[in-house]
Scaffold this active site. Sequence first.
Site, PDB file in Angstrom:
ATOM      1  N   GLU A 145      -5.944   4.472   7.451  1.00  0.00           N
ATOM      2  CA  GLU A 145      -5.448   3.831   6.223  1.00  0.00           C
ATOM      3  C   GLU A 145      -5.531   2.311   6.333  1.00  0.00           C
ATOM      4  O   GLU A 145      -5.827   1.613   5.361  1.00  0.00           O
ATOM      5  CB  GLU A 145      -4.012   4.270   5.947  1.00  0.00           C
ATOM      6  CG  GLU A 145      -3.511   3.908   4.575  1.00  0.00           C
ATOM      7  CD  GLU A 145      -4.296   4.573   3.463  1.00  0.00           C
ATOM      8  OE1 GLU A 145      -4.786   3.844   2.564  1.00  0.00           O
ATOM      9  OE2 GLU A 145      -4.430   5.808   3.472  1.00  0.00           O
ATOM     10  N   GLU A 182       0.831  -1.208   0.000  1.00  0.00           N
ATOM     11  CA  GLU A 182       0.000   0.000   0.000  1.00  0.00           C
ATOM     12  C   GLU A 182       0.864   1.256   0.000  1.00  0.00           C
ATOM     13  O   GLU A 182       1.467   1.607   1.014  1.00  0.00           O
ATOM     14  CB  GLU A 182      -0.938   0.011   1.219  1.00  0.00           C
ATOM     15  CG  GLU A 182      -1.904  -1.144   1.286  1.00  0.00           C
ATOM     16  CD  GLU A 182      -2.976  -1.078   0.208  1.00  0.00           C
ATOM     17  OE1 GLU A 182      -3.258   0.028  -0.303  1.00  0.00           O
ATOM     18  OE2 GLU A 182      -3.526  -2.139  -0.126  1.00  0.00           O
ATOM     19  N   GLU A 197     -11.091  -2.255   1.373  1.00  0.00           N
ATOM     20  CA  GLU A 197     -10.813  -2.479  -0.049  1.00  0.00           C
ATOM     21  C   GLU A 197     -10.525  -3.949  -0.340  1.00  0.00           C
ATOM     22  O   GLU A 197     -11.014  -4.503  -1.318  1.00  0.00           O
ATOM     23  CB  GLU A 197      -9.635  -1.610  -0.498  1.00  0.00           C
ATOM     24  CG  GLU A 197      -9.981  -0.146  -0.601  1.00  0.00           C
ATOM     25  CD  GLU A 197      -8.818   0.705  -1.076  1.00  0.00           C
ATOM     26  OE1 GLU A 197      -7.682   0.193  -1.182  1.00  0.00           O
ATOM     27  OE2 GLU A 197      -9.057   1.902  -1.345  1.00  0.00           O
TER      28      GLU A 197
END
Length: 120
Positions: free
Chosen positions: A68, A27, A75
Amino acid sequence: MRNQPKYNFFKNTSYALNGIVDLVKTESSFKIELILVLVLLPVLIFIDTSLINKLLMFISLFGMLIAETINSAIERTVDLVTLEHHIMAKRAKDVGSAIVFFSIIIFVVTWLTIFYIIFF
């Protein structure tokens, strides 16, 4: 009843560390925010302000990483369910992004306010 092994602090800690390593590897947003945290932690330690202000700065700084992480989990879960474009998948991912956006606003407002109090 859930099919879950008995709680083990060390095993659970290894799961958390595996998650952090995976986030760093995969990420880019997490990497950027982690670098920001590593750069600003020394500032936080040496800045001349109250303990309460330092705590607020610390919480807002780590809040971005937490947000995050939540966004990445959302996601990945959505992608596990479907890779096809679906309005509900998009909405779930957009909400995850909103979490990050709000955490960044909290971080910026907190740090700017405290710096304003210190220097002006």
